[in-house]
Design an enzyme around this catalytic site. Structure first.
Site, PDB file in Angstrom:
ATOM      1  CB  CYS A   1      -1.550   1.364  10.563  1.00 58.58           C
ATOM      2  SG  CYS A   1      -0.041   0.505  10.592  1.00 58.58           S
TER       3      CYS A   1
HETATM    4  N1  NAP Z   1       1.922   0.729   5.085  1.00 56.07           N
HETATM    5  C1  NAP Z   1       1.235   0.915   5.980  1.00 56.07           C
HETATM    6  O1  NAP Z   1       0.108   0.467   6.416  1.00 56.07           O
HETATM    7  C2  NAP Z   1       1.255   2.384   6.836  1.00 56.07           C
HETATM    8  C3  NAP Z   1       0.456   2.902   7.708  1.00 56.07           C
HETATM    9  C4  NAP Z   1       0.666   4.212   8.361  1.00 56.07           C
HETATM   10  C5  NAP Z   1       1.761   4.888   8.296  1.00 56.07           C
HETATM   11  N2  NAP Z   1       2.722   4.342   7.116  1.00 56.07           N
HETATM   12  C6  NAP Z   1       3.698   5.206   6.987  1.00 56.07           C
HETATM   13  O2  NAP Z   1       3.748   5.900   5.624  1.00 56.07           O
HETATM   14  C7  NAP Z   1       4.891   5.906   5.043  1.00 56.07           C
HETATM   15  C8  NAP Z   1       4.922   5.151   3.784  1.00 56.07           C
HETATM   16  O3  NAP Z   1       4.413   3.768   4.057  1.00 56.07           O
HETATM   17  P1  NAP Z   1       4.281   2.873   3.018  1.00 56.07           P
HETATM   18  O4  NAP Z   1       4.171   1.495   3.476  1.00 56.07           O
HETATM   19  O5  NAP Z   1       3.322   3.313   1.981  1.00 56.07           O
HETATM   20  O6  NAP Z   1       6.064   2.789   2.213  1.00 56.07           O
HETATM   21  P2  NAP Z   1       6.474   2.002   1.151  1.00 56.07           P
HETATM   22  O7  NAP Z   1       5.335   1.324   0.236  1.00 56.07           O
HETATM   23  O8  NAP Z   1       7.530   0.878   1.524  1.00 56.07           O
HETATM   24  O9  NAP Z   1       7.262   3.095   0.301  1.00 56.07           O
HETATM   25  C9  NAP Z   1       8.017   3.782   0.894  1.00 56.07           C
HETATM   26  C10 NAP Z   1       8.274   5.342  -0.249  1.00 56.07           C
HETATM   27  O10 NAP Z   1       9.697   5.990   0.495  1.00 56.07           O
HETATM   28  C11 NAP Z   1      10.581   6.195  -0.439  1.00 56.07           C
HETATM   29  N3  NAP Z   1      11.873   6.092   0.024  1.00 56.07           N
HETATM   30  C12 NAP Z   1      12.174   5.121   0.824  1.00 56.07           C
HETATM   31  N4  NAP Z   1      13.631   5.432   1.038  1.00 56.07           N
HETATM   32  C13 NAP Z   1      13.679   6.714   0.687  1.00 56.07           C
HETATM   33  C14 NAP Z   1      14.743   7.617   0.607  1.00 56.07           C
HETATM   34  N5  NAP Z   1      15.992   7.380   1.351  1.00 56.07           N
HETATM   35  N6  NAP Z   1      14.930   8.769  -0.009  1.00 56.07           N
HETATM   36  C15 NAP Z   1      13.692   9.067  -0.815  1.00 56.07           C
HETATM   37  N7  NAP Z   1      12.770   8.198  -0.736  1.00 56.07           N
HETATM   38  C16 NAP Z   1      12.570   7.090  -0.051  1.00 56.07           C
HETATM   39  C17 NAP Z   1      10.265   4.756  -1.512  1.00 56.07           C
HETATM   40  O11 NAP Z   1      10.853   5.228  -2.795  1.00 56.07           O
HETATM   41  P3  NAP Z   1      11.167   3.970  -3.865  1.00 56.07           P
HETATM   42  O12 NAP Z   1      10.134   3.303  -4.456  1.00 56.07           O
HETATM   43  O13 NAP Z   1      12.130   4.831  -4.708  1.00 56.07           O
HETATM   44  O14 NAP Z   1      11.876   2.840  -2.845  1.00 56.07           O
HETATM   45  C18 NAP Z   1       8.678   4.698  -1.683  1.00 56.07           C
HETATM   46  O15 NAP Z   1       8.019   5.782  -2.305  1.00 56.07           O
HETATM   47  C19 NAP Z   1       5.840   5.473   6.014  1.00 56.07           C
HETATM   48  O16 NAP Z   1       6.549   6.568   6.613  1.00 56.07           O
HETATM   49  C20 NAP Z   1       5.245   4.525   7.050  1.00 56.07           C
HETATM   50  O17 NAP Z   1       5.711   4.325   8.166  1.00 56.07           O
HETATM   51  C21 NAP Z   1       2.391   3.245   6.512  1.00 56.07           C
END
Ligand code: NAP
Length: 345
Positions: free
Chosen positions: A150
């Site tokens: 982001c």
């Molecule tokens: N948030 C942002 O603004 C943003 C922007 C750009 C990119 N990203 C990237 O996009 C991805 C998702 O981000 P997010 O912020 O949406 O994440 P998030 O809301 O924290 O969710 C993480 C997801 O990964 C799952 N997870 C975590 N550890 C795991 C494991 N060991 N095995 C299987 N599943 C697992 C979680 O499942 P549970 O629900 O079971 O915990 C959840 O579905 C990440 O790689 C992040 O770096 C995020």
């Protein structure tokens, strides 16, 4: 109809992705994968989806890719993603990965910053960086996209025009960046508790944020020079939105220490560089980008001003849309030959 799956369906980014995909006329969501084993409906996890998408979530497997999908969005954290991506990419399924696992062309750089061995050498070598404004032709031809971070999206789009024309010192750039709390994900962390982050602004990961090498790496590749930045992110008490204020030093002509450029020249340069890009909007005169204008949209708003001895570039995006799920759909549209704006405007 393109059949798509989301692996990591409980993530914040997945909710945004689902909302966009439900508006997309060329796509049907056929699979939602989660790590839990109780097979909840997605509308039980995100009640806002009730009656819109009540699909049952399946438990993700590392052994076998689910059947009946043409394209997989992987919304898992870095170092976890690469355990799943080869299952899909190796079976002819197009993949857009949200983590950092496929954003670097240099495996050793990834391993240094993510402190993990990369287990999918073929994937990291062949993946394309999913920033359509800079890599559209490569995205058209690939089956594996590393969706950008982001902060990196906002910073790269802001700096690319000036760096491409060689008008600023590429190793003297300061990026002061601010993000809403959803940028830290849904998983609770101490600094994202309400009482910790509400009514508070705080810098974090100073000198060690992992988006810093990504910005330098991609801009160095794209503009054929060594790019080096000072990157300071801040957490601010908003749900979503990113604002970057970037201080660049113009290259000096002769003995003149003033910038050789004027506001209108810089504006003309940005206008030419982004031409008809549907998701980059340039501010005019004294108008400045605001997070309020870009949240829930796939736009990146940019302004540039020339001061006594700096060029200040300011950009704003929604971290969850242009910084993640909107950009992923933009990439899907490019990969699949759909109109790039479908589902996003
Ligand atoms: N948030 C942002 O603004 C943003 C922007 C750009 C990119 N990203 C990237 O996009 C991805 C998702 O981000 P997010 O912020 O949406 O994440 P998030 O809301 O924290 O969710 C993480 C997801 O990964 C799952 N997870 C975590 N550890 C795991 C494991 N060991 N095995 C299987 N599943 C697992 C979680 O499942 P549970 O629900 O079971 O915990 C959840 O579905 C990440 O790689 C992040 O770096 C995020």
């Amino acid at each position: 109809m393109l059949k798509v799956g989301i692996i990591g369906a409980t993530a914040y980014t997945s909710l945004e992705l689902i909302k966009i995909l439900l508006r997309h006329p060329e796509v049907k969501i056929t699979y939602l994968g989660v790590r839990r084993t109780d097979r909840p409906k997605i509308s039980d996890i995100f009640p806002t989806l009730k009656n819109l998408l009540d699909l049952t979530c399946e438990t993700i497997e590392q052994k076998e890719a689910p059947k009946d999908i043409d394209l997989a969005f992987i919304t898992l954290p870095p170092t976890i993603s690469m355990q799943y991506v080869p299952l899909f990419a190796g079976n002819g399924i197009k993949v857009i990965d949200f983590s950092a696992d496929y954003r670097f062309r240099d495996k050793s750089l990834y391993e240094k910053w993510y402190k993990a061995q990369h287990t999918d050498s073929k994937g990291i070598e062949t993946a394309v960086y999913g920033l359509p404004e800079l890599f559209r032709n490569e995205i058209k031809k690939t089956n594996l996209v590393g969706n950008p971070g982001c902060y990196t999206t906002a910073t790269i789009l802001a700096l690319a025009p000036l760096l491409s024309k060689g008008l600023i010192h590429s190793e003297d750039i300061i990026v002061d960046a601010k993000s809403g709390v959803s940028g830290r994900g849904r998983e609770p962390k101490e600094d994202t508790h309400y009482c910790e982050c509400n009514e508070n602004i705080e810098a974090y990961s100073v000198g060690s944020h992992r988006h810093s090498p990504e910005i330098e790496h991609i801009l160095s590749i794209k503009t054929n020079q060594k790019v080096s930045i000072q990157f300071v992110p801040h957490l601010i008490p908003m749900n979503r939105g990113i604002l970057c204020t970037i201080y660049a030093k113009p290259k000096v002509v002769g003995a003149n220490v003033r910038s050789p450029l004027h506001d209108d020249e810089v504006h003309k340069l940005y206008k030419e560089f982004y031409g008809k890009e549907p998701f980059v909007r340039l501010k005019e005169g004294n108008e400045m980008p605001r997070t309020k204008d870009v949240i829930f949209t796939n736009f990146c708003d940019i302004a540039a001003k020339v001061t006594e001895n700096r060029i200040i570039i300011i950009s704003a995006i929604d971290n969850l849309i242009k910084g993640a799920s909107g950009q992923a759909v933009q990439n899907m549209n490019v990969m699949c030959g759909f109109d790039e704006k479908t589902g996003l405007l």
